[in-house]
Write an enzyme that holds these catalytic residues in place. Structure first.
Site, PDB file in Angstrom:
ATOM      1  N   GLU A  67      -1.756  -0.204   8.410  1.00 22.28           N
ATOM      2  CA  GLU A  67      -2.732  -1.146   8.958  1.00 22.28           C
ATOM      3  C   GLU A  67      -2.104  -2.038  10.019  1.00 22.28           C
ATOM      4  O   GLU A  67      -0.880  -2.102  10.158  1.00 22.28           O
ATOM      5  CB  GLU A  67      -3.336  -2.002   7.845  1.00 22.28           C
ATOM      6  CG  GLU A  67      -2.340  -2.881   7.106  1.00 22.28           C
ATOM      7  CD  GLU A  67      -2.961  -3.595   5.909  1.00 22.28           C
ATOM      8  OE1 GLU A  67      -4.059  -4.141   6.050  1.00 22.28           O
ATOM      9  OE2 GLU A  67      -2.314  -3.612   4.850  1.00 22.28           O
TER      10      GLU A  67
ATOM     11  N   HIS B 134       0.841  -1.194   0.000  1.00 22.58           N
ATOM     12  CA  HIS B 134       0.000   0.000   0.000  1.00 22.58           C
ATOM     13  C   HIS B 134       0.879   1.247   0.000  1.00 22.58           C
ATOM     14  O   HIS B 134       1.917   1.288   0.677  1.00 22.58           O
ATOM     15  CB  HIS B 134      -0.900   0.031   1.236  1.00 22.58           C
ATOM     16  CG  HIS B 134      -1.716  -1.212   1.419  1.00 22.58           C
ATOM     17  ND1 HIS B 134      -2.601  -1.657   0.474  1.00 22.58           N
ATOM     18  CD2 HIS B 134      -1.769  -2.105   2.439  1.00 22.58           C
ATOM     19  CE1 HIS B 134      -3.176  -2.773   0.913  1.00 22.58           C
ATOM     20  NE2 HIS B 134      -2.676  -3.058   2.095  1.00 22.58           N
TER      21      HIS B 134
ATOM     22  N   ARG C  13      -1.335  -4.856  -6.186  1.00 22.09           N
ATOM     23  CA  ARG C  13      -1.118  -6.295  -6.188  1.00 22.09           C
ATOM     24  C   ARG C  13       0.160  -6.592  -6.972  1.00 22.09           C
ATOM     25  O   ARG C  13       0.313  -6.178  -8.119  1.00 22.09           O
ATOM     26  CB  ARG C  13      -2.334  -6.987  -6.816  1.00 22.09           C
ATOM     27  CG  ARG C  13      -2.386  -8.488  -6.578  1.00 22.09           C
ATOM     28  CD  ARG C  13      -3.640  -9.103  -7.191  1.00 22.09           C
ATOM     29  NE  ARG C  13      -4.860  -8.607  -6.575  1.00 22.09           N
ATOM     30  CZ  ARG C  13      -5.838  -7.981  -7.230  1.00 22.09           C
ATOM     31  NH1 ARG C  13      -5.755  -7.787  -8.528  1.00 22.09           N
ATOM     32  NH2 ARG C  13      -6.906  -7.575  -6.584  1.00 22.09           N
TER      33      ARG C  13
END
Length: 322
Positions: free
Chosen positions: A122, A105, A200
């Site tokens: 996160e 990310h 990805r």
């Protein structure tokens, strides 16, 4: 505009994923009908996936509507000042029947420039782990974009990535730029910035039911990746009936509460609080009313709820912005 303040729950936003399974139903009691449900978005203001309030006077309203009407009361004075009327965090449960893709990310600056979005720092709390389950978190040793591309091209990328066997109760904190993947057999509680931006990198050459591979974002990922060796595992205390700090970062603070009795909570009104019930059951007493929660429930405590009592026997994640 004044609104009735009380603990808010939301209708889960369920997401089918190629790697998903049925643990969200069998372990967390979510109302799924698919055998490939990978995510339950518990609390979200991501565009197109805004949470709807499921209880009380505000039932049926969008979270964004209520924040718009009463930002200080819901978000808190400091959060409102910092983020405006945007809810800055996203809360999920994930069921990985198969490995998730290897991904990364972007940070705030890159996400703002490319997508007009927050970045995506996160953390993961491992709620359940099948024997031998692993995650990928960063590189085994410092790398660089040249080595990364060479390994990706030769399909040996996994040889330079750090795989870690995990168990229930393990916590990992993933700053932006950390290459990562949740492995098969894991049920995870995830707390993150409000962002759905994922690059990805590698998807194990999987194809969907139509024989199509999923899109990769290697070019975008190259600038976003942190190629340094990282320490992502977080150790924490488990003192009963206390808020034991796990993560304290600029985007959120997460505490672990091993609840066995009753605790009284007093807040300042600076920030909302979210509780994720990881195990057991508990109740909140507020304004002479009782609100009950069980494993798999997520509840938003508006910032204006400055005094309440929690009781029960449960493992709880407590999240706010400090």
């Amino acid at each position: 505009m004044s609104i009735n303040i009380y603990p808010l729950q939301f209708d889960p936003i369920l997401k089918e994923r190629i790697w998903g399974g049925e643990k969200l139903k069998t372990v967390l009691n979510k109302s799924i009908t698919s055998k490939i449900t990978g995510e339950s978005w518990e609390l979200s203001t991501v565009e197109g996936d805004v949470s709807i309030i499921a209880n009380g006077d505000l039932k049926g309203k969008l979270l964004t509507e209520v924040i718009d009407e009463a930002p200080n009361e819901i978000l808190g004075t400091e959060v409102h000042e910092r983020f405006g009327k945007e809810f800055p965090l996203l809360f999920k449960y994930l069921d990985a029947r198969e490995d998730l893709s290897v991904q990364v990310h972007p940070n705030d600056a890159l996400a703002k420039k490319r997508h007009n979005s927050f970045g995506k720092t996160e953390m993961w709390y491992i709620m359940q782990a099948d024997e031998g389950s692993e995650i990928i978190v960063g590189f085994k040793k410092d790398s660089n974009s040249k080595e990364f591309l060479e390994k990706l091209k030769s399909k040996t990328l996994l040889s330079i990535l750090d795989s870690v066997e995990v168990k229930e109760g393990d916590v990992f904190f993933l700053e932006t730029g950390t290459v990562h993947a949740i492995g098969a057999g894991l049920l995870v509680a995830e707390i993150q910035q409000t962002s759905d931006i994922t690059y990805r990198i590698y998807d194990f050459d999987r194809v969907d039911a139509q024989g199509n591979t999923r899109e990769l974002h290697v070019d975008l990922a190259l600038e976003a990746i942190n190629y340094k060796e990282l320490d992502t595992r977080k150790e924490y205390l488990e003192d009963e009936n206390q808020s034991d700090t796990i993560v304290n970062c600029p985007y959120f603070t997460t505490n672990f509460i091993p609840l066995t009795d009753t605790i009284t909570i007093s807040k300042t009104g600076n920030s909302f609080t979210v509780y994720m019930c990881i195990d057991g059951a508990f109740e909140i007493e507020y304004n002479m009313n009782l609100y009950q929660y069980q494993k798999g429930d997520t509840v938003l405590i508006p910032a204006a709820m400055d005094y309440y009592v929690i009781s029960g026997k449960a493992s709880i994640l407590e999240i706010y912005i400090s």
